[in-house]
Design a protein around this motif. Structure first.
Motif, PDB file in Angstrom:
ATOM      1  N   VAL A  58      47.164  36.976  41.140  1.00 13.50           N
ATOM      2  CA  VAL A  58      46.007  36.823  42.024  1.00 13.50           C
ATOM      3  C   VAL A  58      44.711  36.871  41.227  1.00 13.50           C
ATOM      4  CG1 VAL A  58      44.718  37.984  43.871  1.00 13.50           C
ATOM      5  CG2 VAL A  58      47.173  37.653  44.081  1.00 13.50           C
ATOM      6  N   VAL A  59      44.614  37.805  40.287  1.00 14.33           N
ATOM      7  CA  VAL A  59      43.388  37.927  39.497  1.00 14.33           C
ATOM      8  C   VAL A  59      43.169  36.680  38.652  1.00 14.33           C
ATOM      9  CG1 VAL A  59      42.334  39.187  37.575  1.00 14.33           C
ATOM     10  CG2 VAL A  59      43.334  40.431  39.492  1.00 14.33           C
ATOM     11  N   ARG A  60      44.207  36.160  38.027  1.00 15.61           N
ATOM     12  CA  ARG A  60      44.055  34.944  37.208  1.00 15.61           C
ATOM     13  C   ARG A  60      43.722  33.731  38.073  1.00 15.61           C
ATOM     14  NH1 ARG A  60      48.683  35.282  32.486  1.00 15.61           N
ATOM     15  NH2 ARG A  60      47.686  36.988  31.352  1.00 15.61           N
ATOM     16  N   LYS A  61      44.317  33.652  39.255  1.00 14.31           N
ATOM     17  CA  LYS A  61      44.050  32.511  40.131  1.00 14.31           C
ATOM     18  C   LYS A  61      42.602  32.509  40.595  1.00 14.31           C
ATOM     19  CE  LYS A  61      45.974  29.915  43.869  1.00 14.31           C
ATOM     20  NZ  LYS A  61      46.316  28.653  43.283  1.00 14.31           N
ATOM     21  N   PHE A  62      42.110  33.665  41.029  1.00 17.01           N
ATOM     22  CA  PHE A  62      40.732  33.721  41.504  1.00 17.01           C
ATOM     23  C   PHE A  62      39.724  33.650  40.364  1.00 17.01           C
ATOM     24  CE2 PHE A  62      42.566  35.546  45.457  1.00 17.01           C
ATOM     25  CZ  PHE A  62      42.049  34.602  46.319  1.00 17.01           C
ATOM     26  N   SER A  63      40.053  34.206  39.218  1.00 14.44           N
ATOM     27  CA  SER A  63      39.098  34.141  38.108  1.00 14.44           C
ATOM     28  C   SER A  63      39.029  32.731  37.536  1.00 14.44           C
ATOM     29  CB  SER A  63      39.461  35.140  37.014  1.00 14.44           C
ATOM     30  OG  SER A  63      40.696  34.799  36.425  1.00 14.44           O
ATOM     31  N   SER A  64      40.119  31.985  37.536  1.00 13.61           N
ATOM     32  CA  SER A  64      40.072  30.611  37.049  1.00 13.61           C
ATOM     33  C   SER A  64      39.379  29.698  38.032  1.00 13.61           C
ATOM     34  CB  SER A  64      41.486  30.101  36.749  1.00 13.61           C
ATOM     35  OG  SER A  64      42.215  29.974  37.946  1.00 13.61           O
ATOM     36  N   SER A  65      39.547  29.927  39.333  1.00 10.71           N
ATOM     37  CA  SER A  65      38.869  29.079  40.332  1.00 10.71           C
ATOM     38  C   SER A  65      37.395  29.394  40.399  1.00 10.71           C
ATOM     39  CB  SER A  65      39.532  29.241  41.700  1.00 10.71           C
ATOM     40  OG  SER A  65      39.342  30.549  42.175  1.00 10.71           O
ATOM     41  N   SER A  66      36.999  30.637  40.188  1.00 12.16           N
ATOM     42  CA  SER A  66      35.574  30.980  40.235  1.00 12.16           C
ATOM     43  C   SER A  66      34.864  30.517  38.977  1.00 12.16           C
ATOM     44  CB  SER A  66      35.389  32.485  40.446  1.00 12.16           C
ATOM     45  OG  SER A  66      35.849  33.193  39.311  1.00 12.16           O
ATOM     46  N   SER A  67      35.548  30.467  37.835  1.00 11.41           N
ATOM     47  CA  SER A  67      34.897  30.011  36.612  1.00 11.41           C
ATOM     48  C   SER A  67      34.723  28.497  36.624  1.00 11.41           C
ATOM     49  CB  SER A  67      35.695  30.442  35.381  1.00 11.41           C
ATOM     50  OG  SER A  67      36.955  29.814  35.391  1.00 11.41           O
ATOM     51  N   SER A  68      35.562  27.764  37.372  1.00 11.67           N
ATOM     52  CA  SER A  68      35.434  26.315  37.440  1.00 11.67           C
ATOM     53  C   SER A  68      34.268  25.931  38.341  1.00 11.67           C
ATOM     54  CB  SER A  68      36.723  25.676  37.932  1.00 11.67           C
ATOM     55  OG  SER A  68      36.984  26.084  39.246  1.00 11.67           O
ATOM     56  N   ARG A  69      33.882  26.797  39.297  1.00 11.48           N
ATOM     57  CA  ARG A  69      32.740  26.522  40.185  1.00 11.48           C
ATOM     58  C   ARG A  69      31.420  26.896  39.542  1.00 11.48           C
ATOM     59  NH1 ARG A  69      34.020  29.610  45.492  1.00 11.48           N
ATOM     60  NH2 ARG A  69      35.781  30.500  44.407  1.00 11.48           N
ATOM     61  N   GLY A  70      31.460  27.600  38.462  1.00 17.90           N
ATOM     62  CA  GLY A  70      30.238  28.038  37.805  1.00 17.90           C
ATOM     63  C   GLY A  70      29.932  29.483  38.114  1.00 17.90           C
ATOM     64  N   ASP A  71      29.007  30.032  37.389  1.00 19.17           N
ATOM     65  CA  ASP A  71      28.636  31.435  37.599  1.00 19.17           C
ATOM     66  C   ASP A  71      27.725  31.565  38.778  1.00 19.17           C
ATOM     67  OD1 ASP A  71      28.451  31.869  34.055  1.00 19.17           O
ATOM     68  OD2 ASP A  71      30.097  32.376  35.410  1.00 19.17           O
ATOM     69  N   TRP A  72      27.693  32.731  39.379  1.00 21.49           N
ATOM     70  CA  TRP A  72      26.871  32.966  40.566  1.00 21.49           C
ATOM     71  C   TRP A  72      25.465  33.103  40.084  1.00 21.49           C
ATOM     72  CZ3 TRP A  72      29.857  36.752  44.231  1.00 21.49           C
ATOM     73  CH2 TRP A  72      31.124  36.228  44.457  1.00 21.49           C
TER      74      TRP A  72
END
Length: 72
Positions: A58-72
């Motif tokens: 779960v952590v890898r899935k969400f961290s990879s999807s959030s890094s592809s959208r860019g930083d907040w």
């Protein structure tokens, strides 16, 4: 060996049937407690491994999807 002398004059069924039944009757509760403890321990260990693997997934899935959208 001393046990050969004890069981030497007895029929085969005493050695191979009656004695193990008596041992299980006396120590059966202890044997079942040990087996239950080991099975419970293995189950808890497998559950822990599955939970850790799920957390890592779960952590890898969400961290990879959030890094592809860019930083907040």
């Amino acid at each position: 060996m001393a046990t050969k002398g004890i069981f030497q004059g007895l029929p085969w069924w005493v050695t191979w049937v009656a004695v193990p039944i008596l041992v299980l009757a006396v120590f059966g509760g202890l044997v079942m407690s040990v087996v239950g403890f080991v099975v419970g321990l293995v189950f808890k260990a497998l559950l822990l491994v599955a939970l850790i693997a799920g957390l890592i997934y779960v952590v890898r899935k969400f961290s990879s999807s959030s890094s592809s959208r860019g930083d907040w």
